[in-house]
Scaffold this motif. Structure first.
Motif, PDB file in Angstrom:
ATOM      1  N   ASP A   1       7.686  26.068 -27.193  1.00  0.00           N
ATOM      2  CA  ASP A   1       6.950  26.779 -28.238  1.00  0.00           C
ATOM      3  C   ASP A   1       7.881  27.508 -29.218  1.00  0.00           C
ATOM      4  OD1 ASP A   1       7.936  28.714 -26.633  1.00  0.00           O
ATOM      5  OD2 ASP A   1       5.997  29.625 -26.140  1.00  0.00           O
ATOM      6  N   LEU A   2       9.222  27.379 -29.043  1.00  0.00           N
ATOM      7  CA  LEU A   2      10.131  28.122 -29.901  1.00  0.00           C
ATOM      8  C   LEU A   2      11.452  27.355 -30.053  1.00  0.00           C
ATOM      9  CD1 LEU A   2      10.085  30.896 -31.382  1.00  0.00           C
ATOM     10  CD2 LEU A   2      11.392  31.808 -29.450  1.00  0.00           C
ATOM     11  N   VAL A   3      11.927  27.282 -31.299  1.00  0.00           N
ATOM     12  CA  VAL A   3      13.262  26.731 -31.604  1.00  0.00           C
ATOM     13  C   VAL A   3      14.067  27.840 -32.245  1.00  0.00           C
ATOM     14  CG1 VAL A   3      14.578  25.104 -33.003  1.00  0.00           C
ATOM     15  CG2 VAL A   3      12.508  24.341 -31.850  1.00  0.00           C
ATOM     16  N   LEU A   4      15.195  28.224 -31.633  1.00  0.00           N
ATOM     17  CA  LEU A   4      15.995  29.357 -32.101  1.00  0.00           C
ATOM     18  C   LEU A   4      17.278  28.888 -32.796  1.00  0.00           C
ATOM     19  CD1 LEU A   4      15.741  31.794 -29.045  1.00  0.00           C
ATOM     20  CD2 LEU A   4      14.559  31.986 -31.250  1.00  0.00           C
ATOM     21  N   PHE A   5      17.685  29.646 -33.822  1.00  0.00           N
ATOM     22  CA  PHE A   5      18.949  29.430 -34.518  1.00  0.00           C
ATOM     23  C   PHE A   5      19.403  30.788 -35.043  1.00  0.00           C
ATOM     24  CE2 PHE A   5      15.173  27.890 -36.699  1.00  0.00           C
ATOM     25  CZ  PHE A   5      15.060  28.766 -37.775  1.00  0.00           C
TER      26      PHE A   5
ATOM     27  N   LEU B   1       3.551  20.341 -33.846  1.00  0.00           N
ATOM     28  CA  LEU B   1       3.865  20.187 -32.427  1.00  0.00           C
ATOM     29  C   LEU B   1       3.644  21.495 -31.652  1.00  0.00           C
ATOM     30  CD1 LEU B   1       7.207  18.116 -32.726  1.00  0.00           C
ATOM     31  CD2 LEU B   1       4.944  17.258 -32.111  1.00  0.00           C
ATOM     32  N   GLY B   2       3.188  22.526 -32.366  1.00  0.00           N
ATOM     33  CA  GLY B   2       2.963  23.809 -31.708  1.00  0.00           C
ATOM     34  C   GLY B   2       4.236  24.584 -31.463  1.00  0.00           C
ATOM     35  N   ILE B   3       5.252  24.367 -32.289  1.00  0.00           N
ATOM     36  CA  ILE B   3       6.560  25.017 -32.106  1.00  0.00           C
ATOM     37  C   ILE B   3       6.852  25.896 -33.315  1.00  0.00           C
ATOM     38  CG2 ILE B   3       9.038  24.618 -31.808  1.00  0.00           C
ATOM     39  CD1 ILE B   3       8.307  21.870 -30.610  1.00  0.00           C
ATOM     40  N   GLU B   4       7.361  27.093 -33.069  1.00  0.00           N
ATOM     41  CA  GLU B   4       7.695  28.021 -34.138  1.00  0.00           C
ATOM     42  C   GLU B   4       9.213  28.095 -34.306  1.00  0.00           C
ATOM     43  OE1 GLU B   4       7.413  32.787 -35.236  1.00  0.00           O
ATOM     44  OE2 GLU B   4       6.518  32.012 -33.383  1.00  0.00           O
ATOM     45  N   PRO B   5       9.765  27.795 -35.509  1.00  0.00           N
ATOM     46  CA  PRO B   5      11.192  27.996 -35.752  1.00  0.00           C
ATOM     47  C   PRO B   5      11.476  29.474 -36.003  1.00  0.00           C
ATOM     48  CG  PRO B   5      10.148  27.113 -37.710  1.00  0.00           C
ATOM     49  CD  PRO B   5       9.078  27.192 -36.662  1.00  0.00           C
ATOM     50  N   GLN B   6      12.566  30.017 -35.441  1.00  0.00           N
ATOM     51  CA  GLN B   6      12.836  31.444 -35.565  1.00  0.00           C
ATOM     52  C   GLN B   6      14.341  31.694 -35.644  1.00  0.00           C
ATOM     53  OE1 GLN B   6      12.013  34.444 -36.801  1.00  0.00           O
ATOM     54  NE2 GLN B   6      10.109  34.139 -35.627  1.00  0.00           N
ATOM     55  N   ALA B   7      14.738  32.575 -36.604  1.00  0.00           N
ATOM     56  CA  ALA B   7      16.137  32.964 -36.753  1.00  0.00           C
ATOM     57  C   ALA B   7      16.396  34.252 -35.980  1.00  0.00           C
ATOM     58  CB  ALA B   7      16.478  33.144 -38.230  1.00  0.00           C
ATOM     59  N   ILE B   8      17.479  34.270 -35.191  1.00  0.00           N
ATOM     60  CA  ILE B   8      17.775  35.439 -34.352  1.00  0.00           C
ATOM     61  C   ILE B   8      18.139  36.651 -35.207  1.00  0.00           C
ATOM     62  CG2 ILE B   8      19.328  36.335 -32.565  1.00  0.00           C
ATOM     63  CD1 ILE B   8      19.599  33.464 -31.531  1.00  0.00           C
ATOM     64  N   GLU B   9      18.982  36.450 -36.246  1.00  0.00           N
ATOM     65  CA  GLU B   9      19.443  37.565 -37.064  1.00  0.00           C
ATOM     66  C   GLU B   9      18.517  37.859 -38.239  1.00  0.00           C
ATOM     67  OE1 GLU B   9      23.491  37.108 -38.258  1.00  0.00           O
ATOM     68  OE2 GLU B   9      24.178  36.470 -36.269  1.00  0.00           O
ATOM     69  N   GLN B  10      17.583  36.959 -38.532  1.00  0.00           N
ATOM     70  CA  GLN B  10      16.626  37.157 -39.631  1.00  0.00           C
ATOM     71  C   GLN B  10      15.220  36.811 -39.126  1.00  0.00           C
ATOM     72  OE1 GLN B  10      18.434  34.381 -42.320  1.00  0.00           O
ATOM     73  NE2 GLN B  10      19.637  35.954 -43.384  1.00  0.00           N
ATOM     74  N   PRO B  11      14.732  37.564 -38.142  1.00  0.00           N
ATOM     75  CA  PRO B  11      13.430  37.218 -37.548  1.00  0.00           C
ATOM     76  C   PRO B  11      12.283  37.385 -38.547  1.00  0.00           C
ATOM     77  CG  PRO B  11      14.172  39.357 -36.771  1.00  0.00           C
ATOM     78  CD  PRO B  11      15.305  38.782 -37.553  1.00  0.00           C
ATOM     79  N   LEU B  12      11.369  36.405 -38.531  1.00  0.00           N
ATOM     80  CA  LEU B  12      10.195  36.431 -39.404  1.00  0.00           C
ATOM     81  C   LEU B  12       8.994  35.877 -38.644  1.00  0.00           C
ATOM     82  CD1 LEU B  12      11.347  35.140 -42.929  1.00  0.00           C
ATOM     83  CD2 LEU B  12      10.497  37.416 -42.369  1.00  0.00           C
ATOM     84  N   ASP B  13       7.878  36.567 -38.800  1.00  0.00           N
ATOM     85  CA  ASP B  13       6.629  36.043 -38.273  1.00  0.00           C
ATOM     86  C   ASP B  13       5.956  35.270 -39.402  1.00  0.00           C
ATOM     87  OD1 ASP B  13       4.289  35.412 -37.066  1.00  0.00           O
ATOM     88  OD2 ASP B  13       3.674  37.480 -36.637  1.00  0.00           O
TER      89      ASP B  13
END
Length: 389
Positions: free
Chosen positions: A21-25, A48-60
């Motif tokens: 459910d999460l892809v981190l970069f 696909l039900g997956i949320e891309p998310q940046a560790i240093e620039q988190p955004l919902d």
């Protein structure tokens, strides 16, 4: 997103749908530096039900207001890439306008670096001599380009046929650098800082041959001494050219001019040759009148060449006009009346016309300085035409 590792990850995510459910970069510019591709991939991951998310620039990104910040994060690296590419493009274009060749050296040249770190190209042997030979031979119009390529390959030139067709039209070999068209600035060439392998006149003659404007046609007829008129006589019955051959007699060979068709025309070669010599004697100039013929021909030539003299004067006036136009444009640029690119365009157009006019001037002037000598030689031949034959 076309990298093999990402494609493998995406395939695993599709295969194991619902388990991730999460892809981190680290940052959004590590996700993508192209906004359009990034939005498309975000949609694919979302399906696909997956949320891309940046560790240093988190955004919902489910919050509508955060899409503005997402747009900034995605657009900033793309703008940075475009700016870097544009700066590189303008830098390379500026270097070309200064007469510097950018990139790997073409065949016949090699890349070198000065002591202060500036890169340049210079001719390298034996490739440079082979390329010079190529242009010299190509300008004569006696070779097809494929024949030139094969002969150059035998001499040691290492290039394929397709590449040879491309490099042969490159003006770098005559000392000029091509500048491509960009926005309002037309395509043109500038004088390069490197040494030319061939002269501009030879280069443009070769280009005329390649473009089909200078292909001489020549027919060679080979005849033995006893049959000098073979291939020049026309059959009075069928209109074909008469050939010639020998027939073996009792004690020697007898030569005849004859036709290959069924008309049966056949003439004794010795009699025909004598009749032809007697005919030539009718056109022989009396030696006592030789000087008078020379004087008359000079007067006739001057009368017919008056139009060429007028054209010669017009060409010189046009050359002076184009040179004056360049000088006036330079003064206007220095006085800020016109912009720099406008001056370059005017100068490029004028230099192109000047080159054409200079070639025309050479053609009009060729042979006029020794026309009296040429007429004297021609009439001298006519004094003893049958003996010359």
């Amino acid at each position: 997103f076309i990298r093999p590792a990402w494609q493998k990850l995406l395939a695993d995510l599709k295969k194991k749908r619902g388990q991730t459910d999460l892809v981190l970069f680290t940052k959004w510019d590590r996700f993508s530096r192209n906004a359009g591709d990034a939005y498309q991939m975000i949609k694919i991951l979302g399906d696909l039900g997956i949320e891309p998310q940046a560790i240093e620039q988190p955004l919902d990104i489910s919050i509508p207001e955060n899409k503005m910040m997402l747009a900034f994060y995605l657009a900033a690296p793309e703008v940075e890439n475009d700016r870097r590419a544009l700066n590189t493009f303008h830098g390379m274009r500026r270097a070309r306008k200064e007469g510097r060749w950018m990139g790997p050296a073409p065949i016949g040249y090699t890349n070198k670096v000065t002591e202060d770190g500036r890169k340049y190209i210079c001719p390298v042997e034996p490739q440079a001599s082979i390329m010079k030979w190529v242009y010299d031979e190509l300008s004569t119009g006696k070779w097809f380009i494929d024949q030139i390529w094969k002969a150059a390959s035998d001499k040691g030139l290492k290039t394929g046929r397709k590449n040879f067709w491309q490099i042969i039209r490159n003006p770098i070999y005559c000392g000029r650098i091509p500048i491509a068209k960009y926005k309002e600035e037309e395509a043109h060439t500038v004088m390069g800082q490197h040494n030319a392998i061939v002269s501009e006149s030879i280069f443009y003659k070769a280009m005329d041959v390649l473009n089909g404007r200078n292909k001489p046609k020549k027919t060679t007829i080979s005849s033995p001494d006893v049959l000098p008129l073979r291939g020049f006589l026309i059959c009075p019955k069928c209109g074909y050219m008469l050939s010639g051959s020998a027939s073996k007699g009792y004690s020697k060979h007898y030569h005849y001019y004859h036709c290959f068709s069924k008309c049966g025309v056949r003439y004794n070669a010795e009699k025909v040759n004598k009749l032809f010599v007697e005919e030539l004697k009718k056109y022989t100039i009396d030696p006592l009148l030789h000087a008078a013929y020379v004087m008359i021909l000079k007067q006739v030539y001057q009368a017919f060449s008056s139009e060429d003299n007028n054209e010669l004067s017009n060409v010189k006036n046009q050359l002076e006009e184009f040179n004056n136009r360049i000088s006036k444009a330079r003064d206007k640029m220095l006085n800020d009346v016109i912009l720099d690119f406008e001056y370059r365009k005017i100068k490029s157009d004028c230099e192109r016309n000047i080159l054409i006019l200079e070639n025309r001037l050479i053609d009009l002037s060729r042979g006029k300085e020794n026309i009296g000598e040429l007429i004297g030689k021609a009439t001298g031949v006519l004094k003893n035409l049958h003996e010359t034959y």
